[in-house]
Design a protein around this motif. Sequence first.
Motif, PDB file in Angstrom:
ATOM      1  N   TYR A  63      41.869  40.090  57.533  1.00 40.67           N
ATOM      2  CA  TYR A  63      41.680  39.654  56.151  1.00 40.67           C
ATOM      3  C   TYR A  63      41.709  40.871  55.240  1.00 40.67           C
ATOM      4  CZ  TYR A  63      40.164  35.259  58.240  1.00 40.67           C
ATOM      5  OH  TYR A  63      40.119  34.085  58.964  1.00 40.67           O
ATOM      6  N   PRO A  68      37.939  39.045  50.591  1.00 35.47           N
ATOM      7  CA  PRO A  68      37.573  37.635  50.775  1.00 35.47           C
ATOM      8  C   PRO A  68      36.072  37.418  50.612  1.00 35.47           C
ATOM      9  CG  PRO A  68      37.952  38.676  52.902  1.00 35.47           C
ATOM     10  CD  PRO A  68      38.352  39.681  51.858  1.00 35.47           C
ATOM     11  N   ASP A 112      45.829  41.670  46.531  1.00 39.68           N
ATOM     12  CA  ASP A 112      46.643  41.472  47.728  1.00 39.68           C
ATOM     13  C   ASP A 112      48.097  41.692  47.340  1.00 39.68           C
ATOM     14  OD1 ASP A 112      47.567  40.878  50.211  1.00 39.68           O
ATOM     15  OD2 ASP A 112      47.018  38.772  50.188  1.00 39.68           O
ATOM     16  N   THR A 154      43.508  27.040  47.717  1.00 39.71           N
ATOM     17  CA  THR A 154      42.455  27.897  48.243  1.00 39.71           C
ATOM     18  C   THR A 154      42.348  27.716  49.753  1.00 39.71           C
ATOM     19  OG1 THR A 154      41.222  27.610  46.186  1.00 39.71           O
ATOM     20  CG2 THR A 154      40.029  28.519  48.067  1.00 39.71           C
TER      21      THR A 154
END
Length: 327
Positions: A19, A23, A214, A49
């Motif tokens: 990840y 997050p 990201d 989402t």
Amino acid sequence: GSSLQDFETGAAIAVPRSYRGGPFLIDAADVGAASPIIAAWQVTAGDSTTVHRLTAGTFSADVARTLTSAPRIAILKDGFESISFGNLNAAGIPDVVGNAWSAASADVLTQAAVAGPSAATGDGALFHSGGLPRYCYMVSNHYEATGTTPQVVGETRSWLGDPSTHAFMQCAAATAFENDVSGRFLTTNGIQDDGGAPLPVTNRVPSNPLSQIDGSFIADSGMLDSIGLAPSSTFKTGVQTLFNQTDSPLTQRIVFLNGRVDGISSNGRVTYLAGHDYSLALPISSNPQTNGVRLFLNSIFESGCVTDPIQDDVVITKSAPAYSTDG
């Protein structure tokens, strides 16, 4: 071993799984309370989402912040407040009564409301009547100075004297606040536009919770394309250039800047973002300018009140019979 499951579909997620981009984690003890909220969120048309559930095993993660309170957001009615409306509504963050943000939202504040009824500071809409901050986050998207600006900035400076507060200024709002004589939150003599929108841009502090994105980032243009120091100006203690042009020193060609007011840890936080109106297009992987909206949303959760318990407002209601026959 560990097992992951997609919350919405129930499909298994292959492990190990990496990840990135900051997050959110929900403690196992809160899953029961969070699950119906997540389910209701995900049935919204067009929602994308992604939520994963750990169904077996354990994992380790670096936790940057533990969120304990929802921030109360104020938006300055500067003529471009629709930018914040779009960003917040796209993220599903409602106004104080649970509605989509609009000009009718209670926490859209006029300049006069922020300035307050007198020349003294501390009596404007950013404060409760007792002097405590009413809001912990205020945003101005594009504020061009008016005759009311000195009082607005003075009230904002007073409000930022509390470490729970955070002001986010974008494009022309950054210069309007920072360059006012009551401003100078992050610099000694103000800032200036020092060129077109920086390209390419480097994330200088990727570990900072404010800087979580990201993919790549493309800066937007605007009245303030790029932040540089005004002549004879310097940064105050602790100010960080978070994003700027790759081949420039940290004092020039800045897109994203943050610090505590006057470099004092017990003061509130101020964040400046260059560029006028960042894209809302998804997915971010093919729309890198949308990461500018991500930076705005990050800043909401980097307010002091979000990690410190906030006391409820106390309301006293008096009641008594119209008259008494005793005595």
